[in-house]
Design a protein around this motif. Sequence first.
Motif, PDB file in Angstrom:
ATOM      1  N   LEU A   1       0.816  -1.222   0.000  1.00  0.00           N
ATOM      2  CA  LEU A   1       0.000   0.000   0.000  1.00  0.00           C
ATOM      3  C   LEU A   1       0.850   1.274   0.000  1.00  0.00           C
ATOM      4  O   LEU A   1       0.341   2.360  -0.276  1.00  0.00           O
ATOM      5  CB  LEU A   1      -0.920   0.022   1.223  1.00  0.00           C
ATOM      6  N   ILE A   2       2.129   1.144   0.296  1.00  0.00           N
ATOM      7  CA  ILE A   2       2.989   2.314   0.463  1.00  0.00           C
ATOM      8  C   ILE A   2       2.939   3.250  -0.751  1.00  0.00           C
ATOM      9  O   ILE A   2       2.755   4.463  -0.579  1.00  0.00           O
ATOM     10  CB  ILE A   2       4.428   1.908   0.825  1.00  0.00           C
ATOM     11  N   PRO A   3       3.083   2.771  -1.985  1.00  0.00           N
ATOM     12  CA  PRO A   3       3.013   3.724  -3.114  1.00  0.00           C
ATOM     13  C   PRO A   3       1.665   4.436  -3.244  1.00  0.00           C
ATOM     14  O   PRO A   3       1.622   5.607  -3.637  1.00  0.00           O
ATOM     15  CB  PRO A   3       3.286   2.838  -4.338  1.00  0.00           C
ATOM     16  N   PHE A   4       0.582   3.748  -2.886  1.00  0.00           N
ATOM     17  CA  PHE A   4      -0.729   4.398  -2.940  1.00  0.00           C
ATOM     18  C   PHE A   4      -0.836   5.477  -1.856  1.00  0.00           C
ATOM     19  O   PHE A   4      -1.315   6.584  -2.117  1.00  0.00           O
ATOM     20  CB  PHE A   4      -1.848   3.372  -2.762  1.00  0.00           C
ATOM     21  N   ILE A   5      -0.403   5.149  -0.659  1.00  0.00           N
ATOM     22  CA  ILE A   5      -0.458   6.106   0.456  1.00  0.00           C
ATOM     23  C   ILE A   5       0.474   7.278   0.179  1.00  0.00           C
ATOM     24  O   ILE A   5       0.104   8.439   0.380  1.00  0.00           O
ATOM     25  CB  ILE A   5      -0.126   5.397   1.788  1.00  0.00           C
ATOM     26  N   TRP A   6       1.686   6.986  -0.287  1.00  0.00           N
ATOM     27  CA  TRP A   6       2.644   8.042  -0.622  1.00  0.00           C
ATOM     28  C   TRP A   6       2.059   8.965  -1.693  1.00  0.00           C
ATOM     29  O   TRP A   6       2.158  10.193  -1.599  1.00  0.00           O
ATOM     30  CB  TRP A   6       3.955   7.424  -1.078  1.00  0.00           C
ATOM     31  N   GLY A   7       1.442   8.392  -2.688  1.00  0.00           N
ATOM     32  CA  GLY A   7       0.828   9.193  -3.745  1.00  0.00           C
ATOM     33  C   GLY A   7      -0.257  10.101  -3.200  1.00  0.00           C
ATOM     34  O   GLY A   7      -0.358  11.270  -3.589  1.00  0.00           O
ATOM     35  N   ALA A   8      -1.081   9.574  -2.296  1.00  0.00           N
ATOM     36  CA  ALA A   8      -2.134  10.395  -1.692  1.00  0.00           C
ATOM     37  C   ALA A   8      -1.534  11.502  -0.840  1.00  0.00           C
ATOM     38  O   ALA A   8      -1.978  12.658  -0.921  1.00  0.00           O
ATOM     39  CB  ALA A   8      -3.073   9.514  -0.859  1.00  0.00           C
ATOM     40  N   LEU A   9      -0.538  11.162  -0.041  1.00  0.00           N
ATOM     41  CA  LEU A   9       0.085  12.180   0.816  1.00  0.00           C
ATOM     42  C   LEU A   9       0.737  13.283  -0.006  1.00  0.00           C
ATOM     43  O   LEU A   9       0.596  14.468   0.312  1.00  0.00           O
ATOM     44  CB  LEU A   9       1.124  11.537   1.742  1.00  0.00           C
ATOM     45  N   THR A  10       1.434  12.899  -1.066  1.00  0.00           N
ATOM     46  CA  THR A  10       2.082  13.928  -1.894  1.00  0.00           C
ATOM     47  C   THR A  10       1.067  14.694  -2.732  1.00  0.00           C
ATOM     48  O   THR A  10       1.376  15.787  -3.214  1.00  0.00           O
ATOM     49  CB  THR A  10       3.191  13.320  -2.785  1.00  0.00           C
ATOM     50  N   GLY A  11      -0.112  14.148  -2.884  1.00  0.00           N
ATOM     51  CA  GLY A  11      -1.182  14.890  -3.541  1.00  0.00           C
ATOM     52  C   GLY A  11      -1.834  15.902  -2.622  1.00  0.00           C
ATOM     53  O   GLY A  11      -2.429  16.879  -3.076  1.00  0.00           O
ATOM     54  N   LEU A  12      -1.704  15.669  -1.324  1.00  0.00           N
ATOM     55  CA  LEU A  12      -2.342  16.547  -0.335  1.00  0.00           C
ATOM     56  C   LEU A  12      -1.386  17.548   0.298  1.00  0.00           C
ATOM     57  O   LEU A  12      -1.811  18.601   0.754  1.00  0.00           O
ATOM     58  CB  LEU A  12      -2.976  15.693   0.776  1.00  0.00           C
ATOM     59  N   VAL A  13      -0.112  17.221   0.368  1.00  0.00           N
ATOM     60  CA  VAL A  13       0.867  18.041   1.093  1.00  0.00           C
ATOM     61  C   VAL A  13       1.918  18.550   0.098  1.00  0.00           C
ATOM     62  O   VAL A  13       2.821  17.809  -0.297  1.00  0.00           O
ATOM     63  CB  VAL A  13       1.535  17.229   2.230  1.00  0.00           C
ATOM     64  N   ASP A  14       1.800  19.812  -0.275  1.00  0.00           N
ATOM     65  CA  ASP A  14       2.689  20.388  -1.295  1.00  0.00           C
ATOM     66  C   ASP A  14       4.178  20.286  -0.947  1.00  0.00           C
ATOM     67  O   ASP A  14       4.966  19.919  -1.820  1.00  0.00           O
ATOM     68  CB  ASP A  14       2.310  21.841  -1.586  1.00  0.00           C
ATOM     69  N   PRO A  15       4.601  20.617   0.285  1.00  0.00           N
ATOM     70  CA  PRO A  15       6.040  20.494   0.577  1.00  0.00           C
ATOM     71  C   PRO A  15       6.549  19.058   0.412  1.00  0.00           C
ATOM     72  O   PRO A  15       7.665  18.845  -0.054  1.00  0.00           O
ATOM     73  CB  PRO A  15       6.162  20.956   2.033  1.00  0.00           C
TER      74      PRO A  15
ATOM     75  N   VAL B   1      -8.298   0.684   1.254  1.00  0.00           N
ATOM     76  CA  VAL B   1      -7.215   1.671   1.350  1.00  0.00           C
ATOM     77  C   VAL B   1      -6.821   2.165  -0.042  1.00  0.00           C
ATOM     78  O   VAL B   1      -6.642   3.365  -0.259  1.00  0.00           O
ATOM     79  CB  VAL B   1      -6.004   1.097   2.108  1.00  0.00           C
ATOM     80  N   VAL B   2      -6.690   1.260  -1.002  1.00  0.00           N
ATOM     81  CA  VAL B   2      -6.331   1.657  -2.368  1.00  0.00           C
ATOM     82  C   VAL B   2      -7.368   2.619  -2.936  1.00  0.00           C
ATOM     83  O   VAL B   2      -7.013   3.652  -3.518  1.00  0.00           O
ATOM     84  CB  VAL B   2      -6.168   0.411  -3.275  1.00  0.00           C
ATOM     85  N   LEU B   3      -8.641   2.300  -2.777  1.00  0.00           N
ATOM     86  CA  LEU B   3      -9.692   3.177  -3.312  1.00  0.00           C
ATOM     87  C   LEU B   3      -9.667   4.546  -2.642  1.00  0.00           C
ATOM     88  O   LEU B   3      -9.834   5.576  -3.314  1.00  0.00           O
ATOM     89  CB  LEU B   3     -11.061   2.522  -3.162  1.00  0.00           C
ATOM     90  N   ALA B   4      -9.452   4.587  -1.343  1.00  0.00           N
ATOM     91  CA  ALA B   4      -9.376   5.874  -0.637  1.00  0.00           C
ATOM     92  C   ALA B   4      -8.191   6.689  -1.142  1.00  0.00           C
ATOM     93  O   ALA B   4      -8.314   7.904  -1.369  1.00  0.00           O
ATOM     94  CB  ALA B   4      -9.274   5.641   0.868  1.00  0.00           C
ATOM     95  N   CYS B   5      -7.057   6.050  -1.337  1.00  0.00           N
ATOM     96  CA  CYS B   5      -5.869   6.763  -1.818  1.00  0.00           C
ATOM     97  C   CYS B   5      -6.052   7.250  -3.252  1.00  0.00           C
ATOM     98  O   CYS B   5      -5.687   8.391  -3.572  1.00  0.00           O
ATOM     99  CB  CYS B   5      -4.642   5.855  -1.726  1.00  0.00           C
TER     100      CYS B   5
ATOM    101  N   GLY C   1       9.471  13.370 -10.646  1.00  0.00           N
ATOM    102  CA  GLY C   1       8.040  13.667 -10.754  1.00  0.00           C
ATOM    103  C   GLY C   1       7.154  12.455 -10.918  1.00  0.00           C
ATOM    104  O   GLY C   1       5.972  12.485 -10.567  1.00  0.00           O
ATOM    105  N   ARG C   2       7.706  11.380 -11.442  1.00  0.00           N
ATOM    106  CA  ARG C   2       6.918  10.159 -11.641  1.00  0.00           C
ATOM    107  C   ARG C   2       6.575   9.472 -10.312  1.00  0.00           C
ATOM    108  O   ARG C   2       5.687   8.624 -10.258  1.00  0.00           O
ATOM    109  CB  ARG C   2       7.722   9.222 -12.536  1.00  0.00           C
ATOM    110  N   PHE C   3       7.265   9.846  -9.252  1.00  0.00           N
ATOM    111  CA  PHE C   3       7.097   9.161  -7.976  1.00  0.00           C
ATOM    112  C   PHE C   3       6.333   9.969  -6.940  1.00  0.00           C
ATOM    113  O   PHE C   3       6.505   9.777  -5.737  1.00  0.00           O
ATOM    114  CB  PHE C   3       8.468   8.750  -7.431  1.00  0.00           C
ATOM    115  N   VAL C   4       5.475  10.868  -7.394  1.00  0.00           N
ATOM    116  CA  VAL C   4       4.642  11.646  -6.471  1.00  0.00           C
ATOM    117  C   VAL C   4       3.227  11.747  -7.024  1.00  0.00           C
ATOM    118  O   VAL C   4       2.982  11.519  -8.208  1.00  0.00           O
ATOM    119  CB  VAL C   4       5.212  13.072  -6.223  1.00  0.00           C
ATOM    120  N   GLY C   5       2.311  12.109  -6.145  1.00  0.00           N
ATOM    121  CA  GLY C   5       0.922  12.367  -6.522  1.00  0.00           C
ATOM    122  C   GLY C   5       0.270  11.213  -7.250  1.00  0.00           C
ATOM    123  O   GLY C   5       0.563  10.041  -6.987  1.00  0.00           O
ATOM    124  N   PRO C   6      -0.598  11.535  -8.173  1.00  0.00           N
ATOM    125  CA  PRO C   6      -1.323  10.466  -8.857  1.00  0.00           C
ATOM    126  C   PRO C   6      -0.427   9.633  -9.779  1.00  0.00           C
ATOM    127  O   PRO C   6      -0.767   8.510 -10.118  1.00  0.00           O
ATOM    128  CB  PRO C   6      -2.388  11.207  -9.669  1.00  0.00           C
TER     129      PRO C   6
END
Length: 150
Positions: free
Chosen positions: A16-30, A139-143, A41-46
């Motif tokens: 789940l780590i890449p899904f959670i990381w993607g969600a976190l980087t989608g929500l937290v700009d820094p 968790v995947v769907l939420a992320c 850039g390929r390793f952040v957000g969606p």
Amino acid sequence: MTGIPRAPLWLGLAGLIPFIWGALTGLVDPLANWGATTLGGRFVGPYIQLFYGTVILSFMSGVLWGFATKTSGAKATAGYILAVLPALWAFFMTSGGPVGSGLNLMFGFAGLLVLDAAFWHWRLAPRWWLKLRTLLTVVVLACLAVGVFL
């Protein structure tokens, strides 16, 4: 989660780590800026979610294929046909932009859970399978929803 062997549980949660990381980087700009600078850039957000989600749907096709080998005849044929659907879905439905592809991945993972339930119902998957797959899918769907709806 009682009844799920530790190795599949921990490996599933680690997956789940890449899904959670993607969600976190989608929500937290820094965090997104740090990730893009450090990892690319390929390793952040969606983007990480879309790449990884496509890989996981394909992987799960292989898992379901393995379950189909536990039976024979018409049930095996149905199992093999159903097993290829997640990989085909990922291949054909994730070529648009991040929102459309993310939404299609959400449908793909929801559909995969239906297939998981079918293989579990046919007693081709372990008894604990549906518990694990339900947890991971939620968790995947939420992320993925973070990239699609926020």
